[in-house]
Design a protein around this motif. Structure first.
Motif, mmCIF file in Angstrom:
data_model
loop_
_atom_site.group_PDB
_atom_site.id
_atom_site.type_symbol
_atom_site.label_atom_id
_atom_site.label_comp_id
_atom_site.label_asym_id
_atom_site.label_seq_id
_atom_site.Cartn_x
_atom_site.Cartn_y
_atom_site.Cartn_z
ATOM 1 N N ARG A 1 0.798 -1.223 -0.006
ATOM 2 C CA ARG A 1 -0.186 -0.118 0.169
ATOM 3 C C ARG A 1 0.540 1.371 -0.144
ATOM 4 O O ARG A 1 0.536 1.807 -0.643
ATOM 5 C CB ARG A 1 -0.824 -0.231 1.583
ATOM 6 C CG ARG A 1 -2.020 1.231 1.005
ATOM 7 C CD ARG A 1 -3.212 1.039 2.027
ATOM 8 N NE ARG A 1 -4.220 1.841 1.935
ATOM 9 C CZ ARG A 1 -5.387 0.979 1.204
ATOM 10 N NH1 ARG A 1 -5.703 -0.394 1.251
ATOM 11 N NH2 ARG A 1 -6.108 2.224 1.127
ATOM 12 N N GLN A 2 1.995 1.590 0.605
ATOM 13 C CA GLN A 2 2.893 2.412 1.131
ATOM 14 C C GLN A 2 3.618 2.938 -0.438
ATOM 15 O O GLN A 2 3.453 4.500 -1.362
ATOM 16 C CB GLN A 2 4.155 2.388 2.282
ATOM 17 C CG GLN A 2 3.152 2.370 3.298
ATOM 18 C CD GLN A 2 4.199 2.256 4.227
ATOM 19 O OE1 GLN A 2 4.837 3.441 5.150
ATOM 20 N NE2 GLN A 2 4.526 1.161 4.962
ATOM 21 N N GLN A 3 3.799 1.663 -0.822
ATOM 22 C CA GLN A 3 5.059 2.241 -2.267
ATOM 23 C C GLN A 3 3.990 2.087 -3.363
ATOM 24 O O GLN A 3 4.942 2.745 -4.139
ATOM 25 C CB GLN A 3 5.716 0.903 -2.183
ATOM 26 C CG GLN A 3 4.902 -0.606 -2.341
ATOM 27 C CD GLN A 3 5.775 -2.201 -2.132
ATOM 28 O OE1 GLN A 3 6.825 -2.170 -3.522
ATOM 29 N NE2 GLN A 3 5.705 -2.766 -1.277
ATOM 30 N N VAL A 4 3.746 1.466 -3.227
ATOM 31 C CA VAL A 4 2.236 2.116 -4.730
ATOM 32 C C VAL A 4 2.119 3.182 -4.671
ATOM 33 O O VAL A 4 1.851 3.760 -5.752
ATOM 34 C CB VAL A 4 1.138 1.012 -4.875
ATOM 35 C CG1 VAL A 4 0.068 1.176 -6.422
ATOM 36 C CG2 VAL A 4 1.865 -0.558 -5.298
ATOM 37 N N ALA A 5 1.547 4.167 -3.479
ATOM 38 C CA ALA A 5 0.664 5.144 -2.930
ATOM 39 C C ALA A 5 2.048 6.455 -3.553
ATOM 40 O O ALA A 5 1.747 7.335 -4.492
ATOM 41 C CB ALA A 5 0.688 5.524 -2.153
ATOM 42 N N LEU A 6 2.947 5.714 -2.832
ATOM 43 C CA LEU A 6 3.989 6.905 -3.252
ATOM 44 C C LEU A 6 4.524 7.247 -4.761
ATOM 45 O O LEU A 6 5.203 7.992 -5.780
ATOM 46 C CB LEU A 6 5.769 6.044 -2.394
ATOM 47 C CG LEU A 6 5.407 6.643 -0.871
ATOM 48 C CD1 LEU A 6 6.248 6.040 0.090
ATOM 49 C CD2 LEU A 6 5.349 8.369 -0.177
ATOM 50 N N ALA A 7 4.927 5.738 -5.491
ATOM 51 C CA ALA A 7 5.003 6.193 -6.799
ATOM 52 C C ALA A 7 4.404 6.442 -7.279
ATOM 53 O O ALA A 7 4.609 7.532 -8.610
ATOM 54 C CB ALA A 7 5.911 4.253 -7.031
ATOM 55 N N ILE B 1 1.649 11.055 3.488
ATOM 56 C CA ILE B 1 0.946 11.612 3.999
ATOM 57 C C ILE B 1 0.927 12.616 2.706
ATOM 58 O O ILE B 1 -0.431 12.623 2.291
ATOM 59 C CB ILE B 1 1.026 13.017 4.987
ATOM 60 C CG1 ILE B 1 0.961 12.281 6.477
ATOM 61 C CG2 ILE B 1 0.214 13.574 4.679
ATOM 62 C CD1 ILE B 1 1.566 13.561 7.577
ATOM 63 N N THR B 2 1.217 12.975 1.429
ATOM 64 C CA THR B 2 0.846 14.182 0.422
ATOM 65 C C THR B 2 0.433 13.000 -0.042
ATOM 66 O O THR B 2 -0.150 13.420 -1.056
ATOM 67 C CB THR B 2 2.794 14.446 -0.105
ATOM 68 O OG1 THR B 2 3.272 15.351 0.658
ATOM 69 C CG2 THR B 2 2.335 15.077 -1.528
ATOM 70 N N ALA B 3 1.931 11.922 -0.611
ATOM 71 C CA ALA B 3 0.823 10.975 -1.027
ATOM 72 C C ALA B 3 -0.615 10.691 -1.497
ATOM 73 O O ALA B 3 -1.570 9.772 -1.392
ATOM 74 C CB ALA B 3 1.993 9.491 -0.803
ATOM 75 N N VAL B 4 -0.631 9.941 0.311
ATOM 76 C CA VAL B 4 -1.996 9.332 0.577
ATOM 77 C C VAL B 4 -3.418 10.871 -0.047
ATOM 78 O O VAL B 4 -4.379 10.297 -0.377
ATOM 79 C CB VAL B 4 -2.513 9.253 1.936
ATOM 80 C CG1 VAL B 4 -3.735 8.335 1.859
ATOM 81 C CG2 VAL B 4 -1.204 7.909 2.402
ATOM 82 N N ASP B 5 -2.556 11.026 0.686
ATOM 83 C CA ASP B 5 -3.877 12.736 -0.009
ATOM 84 C C ASP B 5 -3.953 13.166 -1.685
ATOM 85 O O ASP B 5 -5.082 12.990 -2.184
ATOM 86 C CB ASP B 5 -3.473 14.168 0.237
ATOM 87 C CG ASP B 5 -4.337 15.255 0.305
ATOM 88 O OD1 ASP B 5 -5.795 15.321 1.114
ATOM 89 O OD2 ASP B 5 -4.324 15.971 -0.514
ATOM 90 N N TRP B 6 -2.767 12.421 -2.527
ATOM 91 C CA TRP B 6 -3.404 12.636 -4.000
ATOM 92 C C TRP B 6 -4.623 11.429 -4.085
ATOM 93 O O TRP B 6 -4.958 11.370 -4.824
ATOM 94 C CB TRP B 6 -2.124 11.845 -4.225
ATOM 95 C CG TRP B 6 -2.142 11.527 -5.962
ATOM 96 C CD1 TRP B 6 -1.685 12.799 -6.692
ATOM 97 C CD2 TRP B 6 -2.144 10.666 -6.578
ATOM 98 N NE1 TRP B 6 -1.747 11.744 -7.656
ATOM 99 C CE2 TRP B 6 -1.720 10.630 -7.619
ATOM 100 C CE3 TRP B 6 -2.474 9.389 -5.879
ATOM 101 C CZ2 TRP B 6 -2.001 9.668 -8.890
ATOM 102 C CZ3 TRP B 6 -2.477 7.947 -6.866
ATOM 103 C CH2 TRP B 6 -2.736 8.455 -8.276
#
Length: 351
Positions: A56-62, A254-259
């Motif tokens: 979940r983290q790595q996909v959101a960040l990418a 936080i920036t990635a999840v808000d995206w």
């Protein structure tokens, strides 16, 4: 891109053996006390290992573009469930992790040095899956006398205990069957248990099983606060370089999840379809249930929410010793969360 390492509970030994080389690679210097301000300088060569679940983290960040701009080296290790992540923290094999609320309590009970550095909140994303042969379970009250999958040290543990309390049932009124979270779906399919709490996307995959059912959301929608946390450890945070990298990671995530809040269709495609093998309709249903993610302040209100979970577990006789939820939080990160939320126009609270 650094090599992606997958690690489940069976791979913890490998993580332990590589912990010294892989984790907290910044220079420890004089050490950073928990009463000192978080540094911002990230020396070249600083590296952190990030414990993830279901990618979940790595996909959101990418997908959001944040991964490419991280100002440090990184490696992802994929786990299933908070207990295996906690073991990795104990082995100094990871520096930061995303996991459910219960890991904070589990670490306090065990006397570990794991701390909350950020919080994320959605609507309750947990569901109670019912075995194909137990379709007559249609309400929480129907769980009386049934076998329920039970994973201590996970958010699902608190979910089950709240479910019993809401139904007016005691722990002795059901049979709690201890097992690891990844085993829940197969245990339901093979009739080893009658019911089990599951998070997404595991729940959606289980519901593709012929005959599988679930309790309606009217029964279970209020059984979780929908809170999950980013965690780090005192050991990682005592290293100035690693602490600075984790500070930057909190902002980036936080920036990635808000995206993902603002780019729903792209998130469904990148994560639920391409990463998790679900279809678009599954992704839409999951996001409809969870709603957008907010980012609570690390303050007394959030600590009170965590303490309520402590009290639920204690009331059920499942807490080995008293703990204070406040001890799980590194409140220095509150200003990091607040600054990130303000910069991107996100929100701290649920509508």
């Amino acid at each position: 891109m650094p090599r992606l390492r997958r690690a489940g509970s069976t791979a913890i030994v490998a993580l332990v053996l590589t912990a010294v080389a892989a984790c907290s690679s910044g220079s420890p210097g004089d050490g950073l006390g928990s009463d000192r301000a978080l540094p911002t300088d990230i020396p070249a060569g600083t590296k952190i290992v990030v414990a993830d679940q279901s990618e979940r983290q790595q996909v959101a960040l990418a997908a959001s573009g944040q991964l490419a701009s991280l100002p440090f080296e990184y490696e992802f290790a994929t786990f299933q469930g908070a207990p295996s992540i906690l073991e990795a923290f104990r082995a100094d094999a990871v520096d930061v992790a995303w996991a459910g609320e219960i890991m904070a309590i589990q670490s306090l009970v065990a006397g570990d040095d794991v701390r909350v550095v950020a919080a994320l909140q959605t609507d309750n994303g947990l569901n109670m899956g019912i075995a194909p042969g137990a379709s007559n379970i249609e309400s929480l009250a129907d769980l009386k006398g049934r076998r329920i999958g039970y994973a201590e040290g996970t958010s699902q543990q608190a979910f089950v205990l709240r479910a019993l309390d809401k139904a007016g049932l005691a722990v002795d009124d059901v049979t709690l069957v201890p097992m690891a979270l990844p085993d829940f779906p197969d245990a339901l399919r093979s009739n080893q248990i009658d019911a089990a709490p599951m998070s997404e996307p595991v729940f959606s995959r289980y519901m593709q099983t012929p005959g599988a059912t679930a309790l309606p959301r009217t029964e279970t929608g209020d059984l979780s606060d929908g809170v999950s946390y980013l965690y780090s450890s005192d050991k990682a945070l005592s290293d100035p370089a690693t602490a600075a990298a984790i500070r930057a990671y909190v902002t980036a995530y936080i920036t990635a999840v808000d995206w993902t809040n603002d780019n729903r269709d792209a998130w469904i495609d990148e994560y639920f379809v391409k990463s998790q093998g679900l279809d678009v309709a599954d992704g839409q249903r999951i996001l409809d249930a969870s709603g957008p993610t907010s980012f609570p302040r690390l303050d007394e209100d959030l600590i009170a929410v965590a303490q309520q979970t402590v009290d639920v577990i204690d009331a059920a006789g499942e807490l080995p010793r008293p703990v204070d939820a406040a001890d799980a939080f590194d409140l220095r990160f509150d200003e990091v969360v607040a600054a990130a939320v303000a910069e991107i126009g996100a929100t701290h609270t649920r509508d």
